[in-house]
Design an enzyme around this catalytic site. Structure first.
Site, PDB file in Angstrom:
ATOM      1  CG  HIS A 205      -0.180   0.277   2.515  1.00 15.73           C
ATOM      2  ND1 HIS A 205       0.451  -0.723   3.203  1.00 15.73           N
ATOM      3  CD2 HIS A 205       0.047   1.418   3.215  1.00 15.73           C
ATOM      4  CE1 HIS A 205       1.021  -0.217   4.275  1.00 15.73           C
ATOM      5  NE2 HIS A 205       0.798   1.077   4.321  1.00 15.73           N
TER       6      HIS A 205
HETATM    7  C1  UD1 Z   1      -1.776   5.649   5.497  1.00 11.71           C
HETATM    8  C2  UD1 Z   1      -0.463   6.169   6.048  1.00 11.71           C
HETATM    9  C3  UD1 Z   1       0.572   5.061   6.008  1.00 11.71           C
HETATM   10  C4  UD1 Z   1       0.072   3.815   6.701  1.00 11.71           C
HETATM   11  C5  UD1 Z   1      -1.260   3.406   6.126  1.00 11.71           C
HETATM   12  C6  UD1 Z   1      -1.827   2.240   6.893  1.00 11.71           C
HETATM   13  C7  UD1 Z   1       0.117   8.541   5.668  1.00 11.71           C
HETATM   14  C8  UD1 Z   1       0.969   9.453   4.862  1.00 11.71           C
HETATM   15  N1  UD1 Z   1       0.061   7.261   5.233  1.00 11.71           N
HETATM   16  O1  UD1 Z   1      -1.568   5.329   4.133  1.00 11.71           O
HETATM   17  O2  UD1 Z   1       1.741   5.499   6.655  1.00 11.71           O
HETATM   18  O3  UD1 Z   1       1.011   2.797   6.501  1.00 11.71           O
HETATM   19  O4  UD1 Z   1      -2.178   4.508   6.217  1.00 11.71           O
HETATM   20  O5  UD1 Z   1      -2.731   1.497   6.138  1.00 11.71           O
HETATM   21  O6  UD1 Z   1      -0.469   8.950   6.640  1.00 11.71           O
HETATM   22  N2  UD1 Z   1      -8.876   4.947   1.403  1.00 11.71           N
HETATM   23  C9  UD1 Z   1     -10.132   4.422   1.375  1.00 11.71           C
HETATM   24  N3  UD1 Z   1     -10.726   4.129   2.569  1.00 11.71           N
HETATM   25  C10 UD1 Z   1     -10.137   4.348   3.772  1.00 11.71           C
HETATM   26  C11 UD1 Z   1      -8.861   4.877   3.778  1.00 11.71           C
HETATM   27  C12 UD1 Z   1      -8.229   5.174   2.596  1.00 11.71           C
HETATM   28  O7  UD1 Z   1     -10.716   4.231   0.324  1.00 11.71           O
HETATM   29  O8  UD1 Z   1     -10.750   4.055   4.809  1.00 11.71           O
HETATM   30  C13 UD1 Z   1      -8.221   5.269   0.118  1.00 11.71           C
HETATM   31  C14 UD1 Z   1      -8.593   6.651  -0.376  1.00 11.71           C
HETATM   32  O9  UD1 Z   1      -8.624   6.601  -1.769  1.00 11.71           O
HETATM   33  C15 UD1 Z   1      -7.435   7.490   0.100  1.00 11.71           C
HETATM   34  C16 UD1 Z   1      -6.282   6.524  -0.086  1.00 11.71           C
HETATM   35  O10 UD1 Z   1      -6.811   5.255   0.270  1.00 11.71           O
HETATM   36  O11 UD1 Z   1      -7.276   8.650  -0.647  1.00 11.71           O
HETATM   37  C17 UD1 Z   1      -5.061   6.831   0.749  1.00 11.71           C
HETATM   38  O12 UD1 Z   1      -5.409   6.932   2.128  1.00 11.71           O
HETATM   39  P1  UD1 Z   1      -4.409   7.644   3.157  1.00 11.71           P
HETATM   40  O13 UD1 Z   1      -4.962   7.519   4.517  1.00 11.71           O
HETATM   41  O14 UD1 Z   1      -4.089   9.003   2.658  1.00 11.71           O
HETATM   42  O15 UD1 Z   1      -3.079   6.845   2.980  1.00 11.71           O
HETATM   43  P2  UD1 Z   1      -2.777   5.285   3.142  1.00 11.71           P
HETATM   44  O16 UD1 Z   1      -2.215   4.819   1.845  1.00 11.71           O
HETATM   45  O17 UD1 Z   1      -3.947   4.582   3.686  1.00 11.71           O
HETATM   46  N1  UDP Z   2      -3.908  -5.725   8.887  1.00 15.06           N
HETATM   47  C1  UDP Z   2      -5.226  -6.129   9.037  1.00 15.06           C
HETATM   48  N2  UDP Z   2      -5.922  -6.465   7.903  1.00 15.06           N
HETATM   49  C2  UDP Z   2      -5.375  -6.439   6.658  1.00 15.06           C
HETATM   50  C3  UDP Z   2      -4.020  -6.018   6.538  1.00 15.06           C
HETATM   51  C4  UDP Z   2      -3.327  -5.654   7.671  1.00 15.06           C
HETATM   52  O1  UDP Z   2      -5.752  -6.188  10.137  1.00 15.06           O
HETATM   53  O2  UDP Z   2      -6.046  -6.783   5.679  1.00 15.06           O
HETATM   54  C5  UDP Z   2      -3.180  -5.303  10.093  1.00 15.06           C
HETATM   55  C6  UDP Z   2      -1.866  -6.002  10.333  1.00 15.06           C
HETATM   56  O3  UDP Z   2      -2.058  -7.130  11.164  1.00 15.06           O
HETATM   57  C7  UDP Z   2      -1.028  -4.933  11.004  1.00 15.06           C
HETATM   58  C8  UDP Z   2      -1.567  -3.647  10.440  1.00 15.06           C
HETATM   59  O4  UDP Z   2      -2.848  -3.946   9.908  1.00 15.06           O
HETATM   60  O5  UDP Z   2      -1.251  -4.914  12.405  1.00 15.06           O
HETATM   61  C9  UDP Z   2      -0.662  -3.101   9.383  1.00 15.06           C
HETATM   62  O6  UDP Z   2      -1.293  -2.057   8.724  1.00 15.06           O
HETATM   63  P1  UDP Z   2      -0.790  -1.493   7.337  1.00 15.06           P
HETATM   64  O7  UDP Z   2       0.015  -2.496   6.627  1.00 15.06           O
HETATM   65  O8  UDP Z   2      -1.986  -0.942   6.658  1.00 15.06           O
HETATM   66  O9  UDP Z   2       0.090  -0.226   7.776  1.00 15.06           O
HETATM   67  P2  UDP Z   2       1.614  -0.061   8.241  1.00 15.06           P
HETATM   68  O10 UDP Z   2       1.878  -0.986   9.354  1.00 15.06           O
HETATM   69  O11 UDP Z   2       2.466  -0.308   7.051  1.00 15.06           O
HETATM   70  O12 UDP Z   2       1.677   1.370   8.631  1.00 15.06           O
END
Ligand code: UD1
Ligand code: UDP
Length: 363
Positions: A205
């Site tokens: 992601h």
């Molecule tokens: C964010 C964090 C990242 C973390 C990740 C965990 C930042 C810069 N990034 O990345 O560090 O590892 O969360 O998963 O803060 N979206 C949905 N539904 C949701 C959330 C997101 O559809 O509930 C989609 C939207 O299109 C949104 C995109 O994902 O624009 C990105 O979401 P965002 O929270 O900005 O960044 P993540 O890639 O989720």
């Molecule tokens: N996780 C989850 N469901 C999923 C993928 C990840 O519950 O489908 C959990 C995973 O066990 C871990 C956390 O989400 O605890 C990691 O989140 P993510 O990879 O989105 O973010 P990051 O850790 O890279 O910030």
């Protein structure tokens, strides 16, 4: 209400859960605020429910999609929330390195509320990553830095941060300890839903991987050529970008790749526990793979990691996204056996206890 506890995304809810549980057990009053950065049920509320957390007192409704507008909106919301409280909070707790962490920490700083940063001191030294910007800035405005490892402490000391540093372990280990029985409970049902006897678990992601068409195409090429079936819960960001770049149909056509929606925490850990190994760019998953109840090899689909402890302990290898390199490393890892340490480099499961001890003292 003396403490503000913030979460914004999936991993923050999971990693803050043990701290919230211990604050409750210690009878410490807190206001729980979810910024709504992650807003889908399966990216936020499902974890609050599964992990038995209290309903957030406040959930923000962020209107803008860009980081700048989200940061601004979060700061205004925090101002309003604090303004509505009878007394000024004495501490803010944030976890990790997301935009939510930066926005809420910055707002707390300007309101004169001391900041405790859980999971401080991680560094990838990769300045392309928004997470690296966020964690550096937040570490330098925090009063209490809860470093998960000695290496994280050294990173903070080298940068001469101003706050007090405590090496606590990572709360991700506490969470896995606390909830492991629930993983075992759902395991059989989760595996019934898996199409293959043997699989690698895949997640991806990071912005630098999925927003870049060349990188995302390399990832799809890796999926296409996998020598072993894969189970792949897709992050909403990645689903959106696959669709935008016209790659989703191709990925959906791979018979050996089972696509799933984002999974609940117990369900995901059950998949992780039963995987042959893991291909991921996730931070939390790199850590969970080292837990004594999980013990999996991880190929990190990035060019750097802020969790080198997982590499040093022999669990993880940073392999990038070049298909030839990744597939060669995968073959090696598949034949490497399961001779892995039985201790996690990320702590002993008592991080949340140590953090709440400091909170008590601060209050
Ligand atoms: C964010 C964090 C990242 C973390 C990740 C965990 C930042 C810069 N990034 O990345 O560090 O590892 O969360 O998963 O803060 N979206 C949905 N539904 C949701 C959330 C997101 O559809 O509930 C989609 C939207 O299109 C949104 C995109 O994902 O624009 C990105 O979401 P965002 O929270 O900005 O960044 P993540 O890639 O989720
Ligand atoms: N996780 C989850 N469901 C999923 C993928 C990840 O519950 O489908 C959990 C995973 O066990 C871990 C956390 O989400 O605890 C990691 O989140 P993510 O990879 O989105 O973010 P990051 O850790 O890279 O910030």
């Amino acid at each position: 209400m003396s403490v503000l506890v913030f979460t914004g995304t999936r991993p923050e809810i999971i990693k803050m859960a043990p701290v919230i549980k211990r604050l409750e057990a210690a009878g410490i009053d807190f206001v729980y605020i979810h910024t709504g950065q992650h807003y889908d049920y399966e990216m936020s509320q499902v974890f609050i429910e599964e992990l038995g957390l209290p309903r957030p007192h406040f959930v923000f409704r962020l209107e803008g999609a860009s980081p700048a507008s989200q940061l601004g909106e979060m700061m205004i919301y925090v101002d309003k929330v604090v303004g509505s409280l009878r007394a000024k909070p004495r501490l803010t707790l944030v976890e990790g390195d997301t935009n939510s962490v930066l926005g809420t920490a910055l707002a707390s700083l300007r309101l004169g509320i001391p900041i405790g940063h859980v999971e401080a001191g991680l560094r990838s030294y990769d300045w392309r990553m928004p997470e690296e910007h966020n964690r550096r800035m937040v570490d330098h405005i925090s009063d209490y830095l809860f470093a998960p490892t000695e290496l994280a402490r050294r990173n903070l000391e080298e940068e001469k941060v101003m706050g007090e540093i405590y090496v606590t372990g990572n709360t991700v280990v506490d969470a896995l300890d606390m909830y492991f029985d629930r993983v075992v409970e759902v395991e059989a049902k989760v595996l019934e839903g898996v199409k293959f006897d043997e699989y690698v678990l895949v997640t991806l992601h990071r912005a630098e991987n999925v927003d870049d068409v060349k990188a995302l195409k390399s990832f799809v090429e890796i999926l296409r050529k996998l020598p072993i079936p894969a189970v792949y819960p897709i992050h909403p960001r990645t689903r959106r970008m696959l669709a935008e770049f016209g790659l989703l149909g191709l990925v959906e056509s791979f018979g050996h790749v089972q696509l799933l929606p984002p999974q609940g925490y117990f369900e995901f850990l059950a998949l992780l526990k039963n995987a042959r190994l893991v291909l991921t760019d996730s931070g939390g998953v790199q850590e969970e793979a080292t837990h004594p109840r999980i013990r999996k090899r991880v190929l990190v689909l990035r060019s750097s990691t802020e969790r080198p402890e997982a590499v040093g302990a022999g669990f993880a290898k940073v392999v990038g996204l070049n298909p030839n390199v990744v597939l060669a490393e995968l073959e090696k890892a598949l034949s490497a056996g399961d001779d892995l340490p039985t201790v996690s480099p990320f702590g002993d499961g008592r991080a949340s206890e140590r953090i709440v001890e400091v909170v008590k003292r601060v209050l």
